[in-house]
Design an enzyme around this catalytic site. Structure first.
Site, mmCIF file in Angstrom:
data_model
loop_
_atom_site.group_PDB
_atom_site.id
_atom_site.type_symbol
_atom_site.label_atom_id
_atom_site.label_comp_id
_atom_site.label_asym_id
_atom_site.label_seq_id
_atom_site.Cartn_x
_atom_site.Cartn_y
_atom_site.Cartn_z
ATOM 1 N N HIS A 181 2.988 2.338 11.184
ATOM 2 C CA HIS A 181 1.803 1.433 11.666
ATOM 3 C C HIS A 181 0.872 1.530 10.419
ATOM 4 O O HIS A 181 -0.050 0.586 10.336
ATOM 5 C CB HIS A 181 1.295 1.932 12.480
ATOM 6 C CG HIS A 181 0.347 3.367 12.278
ATOM 7 N ND1 HIS A 181 0.073 4.497 14.108
ATOM 8 C CD2 HIS A 181 0.675 4.792 11.669
ATOM 9 C CE1 HIS A 181 0.104 5.033 13.292
ATOM 10 N NE2 HIS A 181 0.044 5.592 11.994
ATOM 11 N N HIS A 182 1.041 1.883 9.261
ATOM 12 C CA HIS A 182 0.205 2.000 7.965
ATOM 13 C C HIS A 182 0.208 0.756 6.765
ATOM 14 O O HIS A 182 -0.254 0.350 6.313
ATOM 15 C CB HIS A 182 -0.219 3.241 7.057
ATOM 16 C CG HIS A 182 -0.524 4.234 7.777
ATOM 17 N ND1 HIS A 182 -1.585 4.355 8.634
ATOM 18 C CD2 HIS A 182 -0.156 5.578 8.444
ATOM 19 C CE1 HIS A 182 -2.146 5.569 9.266
ATOM 20 N NE2 HIS A 182 -1.202 6.441 9.220
ATOM 21 N N GLY A 183 1.419 0.177 7.078
ATOM 22 C CA GLY A 183 2.090 -0.421 5.827
ATOM 23 C C GLY A 183 1.010 -1.731 5.677
ATOM 24 O O GLY A 183 0.253 -2.381 7.533
#
Length: 371
Positions: free
Chosen positions: A131-133
């Protein structure tokens, strides 16, 4: 409704970010082997994850970034310009042999799930949850953002109400950036306060309809239960989602080395059990988690919840062997007996802090205005 489907791939077996990286540990192979050893994964419920094509990845990521990932994997190196622009070849997001193929497989699994869910159902993709991309760069061990790609795929199918619930210990900054201002997406995140990436404050409204609930360090099951019952479930119920995406990061449990929350895996299982009843389409993803025993046990329990299975009080020998065969470089190298012999943690109810009670009340008041 058809039986839930499990998406996996052999690319995760033996692939790691490097010996000293937190993701040097096996995760997807552990949960896959564990649920098979328990007899919970017949062949008919397993699907092999495809690798997403670059054209599918550019639904969120830039072509230049996808090309840079492919070139870094091919050459095993990265230029200074690419490192600066795309944040690859760093300590957090290193060069490794499968650095494009592995995240593209995770993304392909989540995109496949959206196709499988067209008519409804439940799909578990434990390799997903990155979920950080960001569109043009990696972040927080995440080269691509499969939750964003999956939500966008649901919206492209014509859905107009999608709920995203993230219970990872780290805030979902990439998802928030992707859907900022998009009223079709309800984004809910519980995460440890003052933990990287230092976004997701209570007042932070970035995301679609964004609800951010930072959890004080040391929050245990009772505190998470308050968040679930008073914030998460009422918000999702009010949204009447046509699809729910649940990011079930396993780093919020007490034994995880990269966070300071103290949940038992019962909290995650309870959340999944309640949320899976609230939409005709349910996609459950993995996420964070850096202790191989706690990650495998937690995600195996998620699969049990999705299938209505009750974990045994003591694991049978084949399942125990999966957990007993694990090792890692941190201390203690050998886990406590319960991490090998059982699936369910002992509850860690704990006290509920005044700070958390106040934040819950703030969010409840805000939701009354929205609804």
């Amino acid at each position: 409704m058809d039986a839930p489907l499990f998406i996996g791939s052999e690319i995760y077996r033996g692939s790691s970010y490097g010996a000293r990286h937190p993701l040097s540990i096996p995760r997807v192979p552990v949960v896959t082997d564990l649920v098979r050893a328990l007899g919970w994964l017949p062949d008919g419920q397993f699907r092999v994850s495809p690798r997403a094509k670059p054209s599918a990845l550019t639904a969120w990521h830039t072509p230049a970034y996808i090309a840079a990932l492919q070139e870094a994997e091919r050459s095993g190196s990265v230029t200074e310009a690419a490192r600066a622009r795309h944040h690859i070849g760093t300590l957090s997001n290193p060069i490794f042999p499968e650095m494009f193929r592995r995240p593209a497989t995770a993304a392909g699994g989540s995109l496949l799930a959206t196709e499988l869910l067209t008519q409804g159902g439940i799909v578990f993709n434990p390799g997903g949850g990155t979920h950080h991309g960001m569109p043009d760069h990696a972040g927080g061990f995440c080269y691509l953002n499969d939750p964003v790609l999956a939500i966008r795929a649901f919206l492209a199918q014509g859905l107009t109400r999608v709920a995203y619930v993230d219970i990872d210990a780290h805030h979902c900054d990439g998802v928030a950036a992707a859907f900022d201002g998009d009223a079709r997406v309800l984004m809910i995140s519980t995460h440890e306060e003052r933990r990287w990436p230092f976004t997701g404050a209570l007042e932070d409204r970035a995301g679609g309809q964004a609800i951010n609930l930072p959890l004080p360090r040391g929050t245990q099951d009772a505190g998470f239960a308050l968040a679930l019952e008073e914030v998460i479930l009422p918000a999702v119920q009010g949204a009447r989602p046509q699809a729910i995406v649940i990011q079930c990061g396993a780093d919020a449990v007490a034994e995880d080395p990269l966070a300071r929350l103290e949940l038992s895996n019962n909290s995650h299982w309870r959340a999944v059990a309640r949320l899976k009843e609230m939409s005709p389409r349910v996609l459950v993803l993995g996420g964070g988690g850096y202790n191989p025993w706690t990650v495998g046990r937690l995600w195996a329990g998620v699969w049990a919840v999705l299938n209505g299975k009750e974990p045994p009080d003591r694991l049978p020998e084949r399942a125990r062997a999966v957990l007993a065969g694990l090792s890692w470089s941190r201390r203690p190298a050998a886990p406590p007996d319960h991490l090998v012999e059982t699936l369910r943690d002992a509850p860690r109810e704990g006290a509920i802090s005044d700070e958390l009670r106040t934040r819950v009340q703030v969010l409840k008041a805000r939701q009354r205005v929205w609804l």
